[in-house]
Write an enzyme that holds these catalytic residues in place. Structure first.
Site, short mmCIF file in Angstrom:
data_model
loop_
_atom_site.label_atom_id
_atom_site.label_comp_id
_atom_site.label_asym_id
_atom_site.label_seq_id
_atom_site.Cartn_x
_atom_site.Cartn_y
_atom_site.Cartn_z
N HIS A 1 9.53 -44.45 34.34
CA HIS A 1 9.87 -43.93 33.24
C HIS A 1 11.62 -43.52 32.89
CE1 HIS A 1 9.32 -41.77 29.16
NE2 HIS A 1 10.14 -40.77 29.61
N ASN B 1 3.44 -45.83 37.04
CA ASN B 1 4.48 -46.04 35.95
C ASN B 1 6.11 -45.61 36.25
OD1 ASN B 1 5.18 -46.86 33.06
ND2 ASN B 1 5.34 -44.66 32.68
N GLY C 1 11.91 -57.30 32.14
CA GLY C 1 11.13 -57.58 33.05
C GLY C 1 12.07 -57.35 34.56
N SER C 2 13.20 -56.64 34.27
CA SER C 2 13.91 -56.26 35.56
C SER C 2 13.36 -55.56 36.43
CB SER C 2 15.41 -55.51 35.09
OG SER C 2 14.95 -54.38 34.34
N MET D 1 4.98 -51.26 27.44
CA MET D 1 5.19 -50.23 26.16
C MET D 1 4.20 -50.11 25.34
SD MET D 1 8.29 -49.81 26.76
CE MET D 1 8.90 -48.97 25.58
N ARG D 2 3.03 -49.55 25.92
CA ARG D 2 1.79 -49.39 25.49
C ARG D 2 1.06 -48.13 26.01
NH1 ARG D 2 1.29 -51.25 20.68
NH2 ARG D 2 -0.89 -50.81 20.66
#
Length: 218
Positions: free
Chosen positions: A137, A135, A40-41, A118-119
């Site tokens: 990445h 998102n 959760g950073s 991570m889904r």
């Protein structure tokens, strides 16, 4: 692209577009829903940007899918409600995403931030938040899509990698790029050292990219 110092070492980085936050702060507070699976950073980076006034927003709720995710403790510290939606409890990805949409709607969420989720998500979620699903990445997309992007970059022998904030579309890691930060790969880098430097830039660009997206699509 303009050079910016990294906060944890002297390695330069490049951010594009390097938009000052004071030029992209939304006039109306954004209602955020954050999705995270792990430490959760990036959740923390968004929370700190909100607290400092750099991002005009409120995190309505955190959804996490891993019962052991450390992000829950961060949410508690910031007073953000958290909801566990364990993906193992759902037979299909679409069923999980339908529950995510229902939960976000209950909390009045307008912008969804995948901050280490991570889904793979489906059109059920994507279509519910058109141009408002974001998102982050750990690569310079379109290079090294999918999982283990840092390890992919090291294996490929490239000299520069980084991170990308982008809109989410059904094809994985292929939506419109909002902001990127480049990070040089050093001769002795491991996946851990490289990922650590990439995360510094993730924390820098994610709040900026959220504000930029709001200005573009609100």
């Amino acid at each position: 692209m303009t050079a910016n110092p990294v906060s944890v070492d002297s390695t330069p980085s490049l951010i594009s577009p390097d938009v000052p936050l004071d030029r992209s702060i939304p006039a109306v507070p954004l209602k955020l829903g954050i999705m995270a699976s792990g430490n959760g950073s990036n959740f923390e980076a968004v929370a700190e940007a909100i607290a400092s006034g750099e991002l005009n927003a409120k995190t309505q709720v955190l959804i996490y899918n891993n019962p052991d995710a450390k992000v829950v403790a961060r949410a508690e510290r910031w007073g953000v409600p958290s909801i566990l939606l364990n993906h193992r409890d759902y037979q299909k990805r679409e069923d999980l995403d339908a529950k995510i949409v229902e939960t976000f709607q209950q909390f009045g969420v307008e912008w969804v931030i995948m901050a280490g989720w991570m889904r793979i998500v489906t059109p059920v979620l994507i279509d519910a938040f058109p141009n408002q699903l974001i998102n982050i990445h750990p690569s310079l997309l379109p290079s090294f899509r999918g999982v283990r992007a840092v390890e992919q970059a090291l294996a490929a022998g490239v000299k520069i990698t980084g991170c990308t904030v982008h809109l989410v579309v059904p094809e994985v890691d292929s939506g419109q790029i909002l902001m990127q930060a480049a990070v040089p790969i050093l001769p002795n880098d491991t996946s851990e050292t490289l990922h650590g430097r990439i995360q510094v830039q993730e924390h820098r660009i994610l709040p900026r990219a959220i504000a930029l997206a709001a200005k573009m699509y609100q």
